[in-house]
Design an enzyme around this catalytic site. Structure first.
Site, PDB file in Angstrom:
ATOM      1  N   CYS A   1     -14.238  -0.747 -14.786  1.00 42.42           N
ATOM      2  CA  CYS A   1     -14.743   0.630 -14.765  1.00 42.42           C
ATOM      3  C   CYS A   1     -13.559   1.584 -14.959  1.00 42.42           C
ATOM      4  CB  CYS A   1     -15.470   0.904 -13.443  1.00 42.42           C
ATOM      5  SG  CYS A   1     -16.426   2.423 -13.483  1.00 42.42           S
TER       6      CYS A   1
ATOM      7  N   CYS B   1     -18.823  -1.863 -19.398  1.00 42.29           N
ATOM      8  CA  CYS B   1     -20.050  -2.001 -18.590  1.00 42.29           C
ATOM      9  C   CYS B   1     -20.735  -3.346 -18.828  1.00 42.29           C
ATOM     10  CB  CYS B   1     -21.002  -0.860 -18.883  1.00 42.29           C
ATOM     11  SG  CYS B   1     -20.284   0.749 -18.516  1.00 42.29           S
TER      12      CYS B   1
ATOM     13  N   ASP C   1      -9.714   4.950  -2.862  1.00 47.30           N
ATOM     14  CA  ASP C   1      -8.593   5.451  -3.675  1.00 47.30           C
ATOM     15  C   ASP C   1      -9.176   6.021  -4.975  1.00 47.30           C
ATOM     16  OD1 ASP C   1      -9.284   3.281  -5.187  1.00 47.30           O
ATOM     17  OD2 ASP C   1      -7.275   2.400  -5.253  1.00 47.30           O
TER      18      ASP C   1
ATOM     19  N   CYS D   1     -26.177   1.137 -11.593  1.00 43.99           N
ATOM     20  CA  CYS D   1     -25.306   2.257 -11.968  1.00 43.99           C
ATOM     21  C   CYS D   1     -26.076   3.382 -12.659  1.00 43.99           C
ATOM     22  CB  CYS D   1     -24.185   1.758 -12.872  1.00 43.99           C
ATOM     23  SG  CYS D   1     -23.060   3.069 -13.345  1.00 43.99           S
TER      24      CYS D   1
ATOM     25  N   TYR E   1      -6.118   6.953   4.027  1.00 48.12           N
ATOM     26  CA  TYR E   1      -6.385   5.902   3.039  1.00 48.12           C
ATOM     27  C   TYR E   1      -5.638   4.615   3.411  1.00 48.12           C
ATOM     28  CZ  TYR E   1      -5.687   2.795  -0.757  1.00 48.12           C
ATOM     29  OH  TYR E   1      -5.597   1.631  -1.473  1.00 48.12           O
TER      30      TYR E   1
ATOM     31  N   GLU F   1       0.826  -1.208   0.000  1.00 49.53           N
ATOM     32  CA  GLU F   1       0.000   0.000   0.000  1.00 49.53           C
ATOM     33  C   GLU F   1       0.859   1.256   0.000  1.00 49.53           C
ATOM     34  OE1 GLU F   1      -3.040   0.511  -0.649  1.00 49.53           O
ATOM     35  OE2 GLU F   1      -3.681  -1.568  -0.682  1.00 49.53           O
TER      36      GLU F   1
ATOM     37  N   CYS G   1     -19.780  -5.626 -16.148  1.00 49.33           N
ATOM     38  CA  CYS G   1     -19.789  -5.076 -14.790  1.00 49.33           C
ATOM     39  C   CYS G   1     -20.898  -5.685 -13.934  1.00 49.33           C
ATOM     40  CB  CYS G   1     -19.960  -3.565 -14.869  1.00 49.33           C
ATOM     41  SG  CYS G   1     -20.014  -2.807 -13.239  1.00 49.33           S
TER      42      CYS G   1
END
Ligand code: SF4
Length: 370
Positions: free
Chosen positions: A204, A211, A152, A220, A134, A51, A214
């Site tokens: 995405c 899509c 993020d 959405c 974060y 991270e 997705c």
């Protein structure tokens, strides 16, 4: 990593987007070297290290560095015992060097004050060097399964599209957080966070999101409007200021003159070729340079350009040869053949390439998404 018994998975709720996303993640998760396989407890050290490295940096660029660190310092105690200069050298090329310095400080704090174990809550993680909101949320969720909301750049984009948030991103952050908070399940928060990141990185995407693939399509708003790429709404970006300066490559047949930057601040503690001060373009010419050595300086054609977070830099490169390798105070000559082991930051690798000392560096800085 430790295998645990078969933990029962929560029963997905109908119409719950989180459950649909988790089911998708079971099938499509990215396999990354720092990520635990299903049924394996995550290694908090690997989660933390990855991270920190992934801040402002692509997954592709991080993989090599992550493997090098884990090979050389397999535990947090090993990293805490390392000399900070060695850590900086291993980090060289990854950019944002304050991260490396904080990484080492954090390893020392965890090893000396916490018996080598990371704390598990966001608040306690936040108290450690180099861990911001974060990263604290990501470690708490991914390494310890705590319910933490991890946001993020990828997650911001997915949420802004899902909710059809119509305000520019800079002002939309509270709304994005509130929506993400609602979406985050009580259990499997770590899987959920990684699923959102993976969805943003592979489906995405900023341009032309896939899509049709997705799992959240039915939920959405951007998809329903047919305006996926309109979200997140971008504000007007202030122009990045340009700084300029001169940089000096003084060499013998086999050596070149370098110095070490001050430990704090931009490129803190890194090796560099001496340069003038970097001043704002358009400002009047500085009368004095902070570097002056008498030699037959030759100005090289072209310039070296580099982009930092808050400014762009354009350097003119001068070279000269000297018969003697006697360095001015505070500087040193190093063998050109050993230059890579000095851990030069990307900017200095570009200068070295421009002056014909090394091959041009490959790009490692990340674009818009991990
Ligand atoms: S449907 Fe399209 S725009 Fe909406 S979250 Fe999924 S990939 Fe993104």
């Amino acid at each position: 990593m430790v295998r645990h018994g078969a933990a029962p998975k929560p029963v997905p709720l109908p119409d719950n987007p989180a459950a649909e996303l988790l089911a998708w993640y079971d099938r499509h998760r990215r396999r990354l070297p720092w990520r635990a396989e299903p049924g394996v407890l995550p290694n908090p050290y690997a989660v933390w290290l990855s991270e920190i490295m992934l801040q402002q940096t692509t997954v592709a660029a991080v993989q090599k560095y992550f493997s090098a660190f884990m090979t050389r310092w397999p535990t947090i105690a090993d990293l805490a015992d390392a000399a900070v200069d060695e850590v900086m050298k291993e980090w060289a090329g990854l950019g944002y060097y304050a991260r490396a310095r904080n990484l080492h400080a954090c390893a020392k704090a965890v090893a000396s004050k916490r018996g080598g174990r990371f704390p598990q809550t966001e608040d306690a993680l936040l108290a450690l060097p180099g861990i911001g909101p974060y990263t604290a949320a990501a470690i708490a969720a991914i390494a310890f399964g705590q319910r933490a909301v991890v946001i993020d750049g990828n997650v911001e984009r997915v949420v802004a599209r899902l909710a059809g948030i119509d305000t520019p991103l800079a002002q939309a952050k509270p709304a994005i957080r509130a929506f993400a908070e609602e979406l985050t399940p009580r259990r499997q928060a770590g899987d959920f966070a990684q699923a959102m990141m993976d969805l943003g990185a592979t489906v995405c995407t900023p341009q032309r999101p896939a899509c049709a693939l997705c799992p959240l399509r039915e939920h959405c708003r951007a998809f329903a409007l047919g305006q996926q790429e309109r979200f997140p709404v971008k504000g007007i970006k202030p122009e990045r200021p340009l700084r300029i300066g001169n940089i000096f490559v003084l060499r013998t047949a086999e050596k070149v003159l370098v110095r070490t930057r001050a430990p704090r601040g931009l490129l803190g503690g890194m090796t560099e070729f001496p340069s003038s001060k970097w001043r704002n373009a358009g400002a009047s010419q500085a009368k004095e340079s902070d570097f002056s050595v008498a030699a037959h300086w030759r100005r090289l054609p072209g310039r070296v350009e580099h982009v930092f977070t808050h400014f762009a830099l354009r350097l003119t490169v001068y070279t000269a040869e000297t018969p003697s390798a006697v360095a001015p105070a505070g500087m040193r000559f190093v063998a050109i053949a050993d230059l890579r082991r000095e851990g030069l930051p990307s900017l200095m690798l570009k200068v070295a390439a421009h002056a014909g000392l090394l091959e041009a560096p490959r790009q490692t800085r990340r674009g818009a998404f991990k």
